[in-house]
Design a protein around this motif. Sequence first.
Motif, PDB file in Angstrom:
ATOM      1  N   TYR A 183      49.369  53.515  57.883  1.00  0.00           N
ATOM      2  CA  TYR A 183      48.308  52.739  57.239  1.00  0.00           C
ATOM      3  C   TYR A 183      47.262  52.326  58.273  1.00  0.00           C
ATOM      4  N   SER A 184      45.999  52.353  57.851  1.00  0.00           N
ATOM      5  CA  SER A 184      44.895  52.037  58.768  1.00  0.00           C
ATOM      6  C   SER A 184      44.731  50.538  59.004  1.00  0.00           C
ATOM      7  N   TYR A 185      45.270  49.729  58.087  1.00  0.00           N
ATOM      8  CA  TYR A 185      45.097  48.284  58.202  1.00  0.00           C
ATOM      9  C   TYR A 185      46.460  47.584  58.218  1.00  0.00           C
ATOM     10  N   THR A 186      46.462  46.350  58.678  1.00  0.00           N
ATOM     11  CA  THR A 186      47.703  45.589  58.805  1.00  0.00           C
ATOM     12  C   THR A 186      48.275  45.259  57.420  1.00  0.00           C
ATOM     13  N   LYS A 187      49.524  44.775  57.424  1.00  0.00           N
ATOM     14  CA  LYS A 187      50.160  44.389  56.168  1.00  0.00           C
ATOM     15  C   LYS A 187      49.348  43.301  55.477  1.00  0.00           C
ATOM     16  N   LYS A 188      48.820  42.372  56.278  1.00  0.00           N
ATOM     17  CA  LYS A 188      47.981  41.307  55.727  1.00  0.00           C
ATOM     18  C   LYS A 188      46.720  41.893  55.104  1.00  0.00           C
ATOM     19  N   GLY A 189      46.089  42.820  55.810  1.00  0.00           N
ATOM     20  CA  GLY A 189      44.873  43.442  55.307  1.00  0.00           C
ATOM     21  C   GLY A 189      45.118  44.222  54.028  1.00  0.00           C
ATOM     22  N   ARG A 190      46.257  44.944  53.964  1.00  0.00           N
ATOM     23  CA  ARG A 190      46.575  45.721  52.767  1.00  0.00           C
ATOM     24  C   ARG A 190      46.847  44.809  51.577  1.00  0.00           C
ATOM     25  N   SER A 191      47.498  43.668  51.854  1.00  0.00           N
ATOM     26  CA  SER A 191      47.777  42.717  50.782  1.00  0.00           C
ATOM     27  C   SER A 191      46.474  42.145  50.217  1.00  0.00           C
ATOM     28  N   HIS A 192      45.559  41.767  51.108  1.00  0.00           N
ATOM     29  CA  HIS A 192      44.255  41.262  50.660  1.00  0.00           C
ATOM     30  C   HIS A 192      43.470  42.371  49.968  1.00  0.00           C
ATOM     31  N   GLY A 193      43.614  43.600  50.460  1.00  0.00           N
ATOM     32  CA  GLY A 193      42.921  44.717  49.827  1.00  0.00           C
ATOM     33  C   GLY A 193      43.343  44.906  48.387  1.00  0.00           C
ATOM     34  N   PHE A 194      44.657  44.777  48.134  1.00  0.00           N
ATOM     35  CA  PHE A 194      45.165  44.886  46.768  1.00  0.00           C
ATOM     36  C   PHE A 194      44.583  43.778  45.894  1.00  0.00           C
ATOM     37  N   ASN A 195      44.551  42.544  46.438  1.00  0.00           N
ATOM     38  CA  ASN A 195      43.988  41.421  45.680  1.00  0.00           C
ATOM     39  C   ASN A 195      42.509  41.648  45.374  1.00  0.00           C
ATOM     40  N   ILE A 196      41.782  42.117  46.385  1.00  0.00           N
ATOM     41  CA  ILE A 196      40.349  42.375  46.210  1.00  0.00           C
ATOM     42  C   ILE A 196      40.122  43.442  45.154  1.00  0.00           C
ATOM     43  N   PHE A 197      40.919  44.492  45.217  1.00  0.00           N
ATOM     44  CA  PHE A 197      40.819  45.595  44.258  1.00  0.00           C
ATOM     45  C   PHE A 197      41.041  45.081  42.835  1.00  0.00           C
ATOM     46  N   CYS A 198      42.097  44.284  42.643  1.00  0.00           N
ATOM     47  CA  CYS A 198      42.409  43.760  41.309  1.00  0.00           C
ATOM     48  C   CYS A 198      41.325  42.817  40.802  1.00  0.00           C
ATOM     49  N   ILE A 199      40.860  41.933  41.685  1.00  0.00           N
ATOM     50  CA  ILE A 199      39.799  40.985  41.291  1.00  0.00           C
ATOM     51  C   ILE A 199      38.546  41.756  40.885  1.00  0.00           C
ATOM     52  N   GLY A 200      38.202  42.778  41.695  1.00  0.00           N
ATOM     53  CA  GLY A 200      37.017  43.580  41.394  1.00  0.00           C
ATOM     54  C   GLY A 200      37.124  44.260  40.037  1.00  0.00           C
ATOM     55  N   ILE A 201      38.315  44.778  39.704  1.00  0.00           N
ATOM     56  CA  ILE A 201      38.521  45.433  38.411  1.00  0.00           C
ATOM     57  C   ILE A 201      38.344  44.430  37.269  1.00  0.00           C
ATOM     58  N   VAL A 202      39.006  43.269  37.410  1.00  0.00           N
ATOM     59  CA  VAL A 202      38.962  42.246  36.351  1.00  0.00           C
ATOM     60  C   VAL A 202      37.536  41.743  36.134  1.00  0.00           C
ATOM     61  N   VAL A 203      36.837  41.394  37.216  1.00  0.00           N
ATOM     62  CA  VAL A 203      35.470  40.869  37.108  1.00  0.00           C
ATOM     63  C   VAL A 203      34.533  41.924  36.526  1.00  0.00           C
ATOM     64  N   THR A 204      34.718  43.171  36.945  1.00  0.00           N
ATOM     65  CA  THR A 204      33.869  44.245  36.433  1.00  0.00           C
ATOM     66  C   THR A 204      34.081  44.453  34.943  1.00  0.00           C
ATOM     67  N   VAL A 205      35.334  44.429  34.508  1.00  0.00           N
ATOM     68  CA  VAL A 205      35.630  44.594  33.077  1.00  0.00           C
ATOM     69  C   VAL A 205      35.024  43.450  32.269  1.00  0.00           C
ATOM     70  N   ILE A 206      35.205  42.211  32.748  1.00  0.00           N
ATOM     71  CA  ILE A 206      34.640  41.041  32.054  1.00  0.00           C
ATOM     72  C   ILE A 206      33.125  41.167  31.972  1.00  0.00           C
ATOM     73  N   SER A 207      32.507  41.599  33.073  1.00  0.00           N
ATOM     74  CA  SER A 207      31.058  41.749  33.117  1.00  0.00           C
ATOM     75  C   SER A 207      30.581  42.800  32.119  1.00  0.00           C
ATOM     76  N   LEU A 208      31.303  43.921  32.031  1.00  0.00           N
ATOM     77  CA  LEU A 208      30.915  44.988  31.106  1.00  0.00           C
ATOM     78  C   LEU A 208      31.073  44.551  29.654  1.00  0.00           C
ATOM     79  N   VAL A 209      32.175  43.823  29.381  1.00  0.00           N
ATOM     80  CA  VAL A 209      32.394  43.324  28.016  1.00  0.00           C
ATOM     81  C   VAL A 209      31.304  42.332  27.632  1.00  0.00           C
ATOM     82  N   TYR A 210      30.943  41.461  28.559  1.00  0.00           N
ATOM     83  CA  TYR A 210      29.888  40.456  28.324  1.00  0.00           C
ATOM     84  C   TYR A 210      28.565  41.139  28.035  1.00  0.00           C
TER      85      TYR A 210
END
Length: 217
Positions: A183-210
């Motif tokens: 992996y190119s990033y640390t365990k901490k970085g990968r964990s935050h990356g997963f959170n960022i990815f999920c948040i981005g998906i959720v916010v984008t979906v809400i924005s599109l629905v709105y």
Amino acid sequence: MSEIVAFKKFTDVVQARELKEFLQKNNIECYLADNEPSVDSFIIGSPMTDYEVKIKQEDFEKAAKLVEERFAGMLNNIDPDYYLFSFTNEELYDILLKQDEWNEFDYLLAKKLLTERGKTVDEDMLNSLKKQRIADITKKDPNENVWMVAGYIFSLLGGFIGIIIGYMLWKSKTSLPDGKSVYSYTKKGRSHGFNIFCIGIVVTVISLVYRFNLYTS
């Protein structure tokens, strides 16, 4: 079942196909992958398509030896104007260190030139260089924290950039000279990356629905 790993990468598909055919003639099962630029390569700034020759992990050493033997016989018939003849010893040692960035012919010629100049090129030194190279490659991105901050900002704003940064932090891997990957990033970085990815998906979906509701109301 043995893992399929990257053996060599090329930007020229002809060279990749030549290597594939050579390995197959020597009874090594291999595959040619046409890799489109990954999402993280666009962010980093190197969106170049590469062609990857892949083999089984268990065949890696055998394939490397075959390729080395293939070029070894060509070392005695070299144009005296070949560019490596003008390289300093330090530059030739750098080729040995970064073998994965050079073709096999240049790597073997660098060893030959250093030996002819009376410099030490033995197995202990080459193994030491390989370990150093792996250590250099596996160093984590010093900008990891910057990417995390940027990722959270863009994901909360509902942009696709946040999703891309999150996926990059979460999933990006670096190939090592021995065919393995880390992996190119640390365990901490990968964990935050997963959170960022999920948040981005959720916010984008809400924005599109709105926006859809505004458009249809």
